[in-house]
Design an enzyme around this catalytic site. Sequence first.
Site, mmCIF file in Angstrom:
data_model
loop_
_atom_site.group_PDB
_atom_site.id
_atom_site.type_symbol
_atom_site.label_atom_id
_atom_site.label_comp_id
_atom_site.label_asym_id
_atom_site.label_seq_id
_atom_site.Cartn_x
_atom_site.Cartn_y
_atom_site.Cartn_z
ATOM 1 N N HIS A 112 0.846 -1.178 0.000
ATOM 2 C CA HIS A 112 0.000 0.000 0.000
ATOM 3 C C HIS A 112 0.888 1.237 0.000
ATOM 4 O O HIS A 112 2.111 1.152 0.135
ATOM 5 C CB HIS A 112 -0.946 0.007 1.194
ATOM 6 C CG HIS A 112 -2.191 -0.805 0.984
ATOM 7 N ND1 HIS A 112 -3.084 -0.535 -0.021
ATOM 8 C CD2 HIS A 112 -2.691 -1.882 1.657
ATOM 9 C CE1 HIS A 112 -4.085 -1.405 0.028
ATOM 10 N NE2 HIS A 112 -3.862 -2.244 1.027
ATOM 11 N N ASP A 160 0.699 6.437 -4.471
ATOM 12 C CA ASP A 160 -0.394 5.994 -5.340
ATOM 13 C C ASP A 160 -0.669 7.002 -6.450
ATOM 14 O O ASP A 160 -0.832 6.631 -7.620
ATOM 15 C CB ASP A 160 -1.680 5.813 -4.523
ATOM 16 C CG ASP A 160 -1.685 4.532 -3.700
ATOM 17 O OD1 ASP A 160 -0.718 3.766 -3.777
ATOM 18 O OD2 ASP A 160 -2.666 4.316 -2.972
#
Length: 373
Positions: free
Chosen positions: A138, A168
């Site tokens: 993540h 991200d």
Amino acid sequence: MSYALKGLKVLDFSTLLPGPFATMYLADLGAEVVHIESPTRPDLLRLVPPYAHGQATAHNYLNRNKQSVALDLKDRNSLELIKAKISDYDIVVEQFRPGVMQRLGLDYSTLAEINPRLIYCSITGYGQTGSYKDKAGHDINYLALSGIAGHSGRVQGGPPPFGIQVADVAGGSMHAIIAILAAVIERQRSGMGQYIDISMTDCAVTLNNMAAAASLAGGVHAQPESGHLNGGTFYDYYHTQDGRYLSVGSLEPQFMQGLAQALELPILLEKGMSMDAQDRAEVKAAIQQKIGSKTLAEWQTIFSSLDVCVEPVLQLDEALHSQLAQERGWVVKVPVKSGEQETEPQLACPIKFSRSSSRYEFIGQALGETKDW
């Protein structure tokens, strides 16, 4: 109205944030994006609260201007349908772990045999090669491995959990957009598509830019609160009397002088650029003592007429309703569902183009529209 990317067709297999954010930008700029979703395993963002009009706000935001198709990628008929349609598309975006699309028979090599002009972008945490390629991850993991977290935050408090997903978005989404559009331009010359391997960790590493250059070429390795921009100098946040914060970025001489005058702090001019740790600590303590003596509103009144790189730290809801937000059109209204008159606030596409008398701007189209293939 005309759009810069009108005519480009995108098949989007991605979920969650990085891929959908990238294809949202493409859609905002006029590309026709068809979002493929599983009929049995919904995108988790559809389930994340809060909800408005019965739909998850995050999913609505990321998938605006797109059409949706529910296809079971484990079903042979669905796979054959995709292959039958792929010649109509310019771009594929997918976000599965390496090898998944190959097992499904939807990998670049297979689809490029059908459509040699296809631009195929894979977004993953660690890329298609290397010992990490099959590992889960993540944003917090990518920032940890990229070195960004290692020189962020406080010496005593450790690395911060950032308020946004830096790796991200700035790593995955934005680099994917750049690579895709570069491939579109190259295809205009060669007539051929290509495969794009986006690793969010690889791309996050490049965001270190100045710190990485200093480390690799200068032998100076960044640590928390050690540099000009990560809390090592008076370039920092300071809490006010009422528990709010001011951001102080007055590094250049003219801004430093203006700040010193506003705060009546001659020590800032004497030691503000000193590289001595004790001098830096004294300057920051003096600034904090001054800023802590007034409320945020009082400081806003004082600094509103001064050009010294000092601004309030706003909460998100304050930022979205600020004067700047209104003047620059940060938030627009878009339809929630096709055919409905209800509108929902959305962040506007920040890219606006003007060419002669025509103007390219984001205009919200229907959210949640289902395409019948």
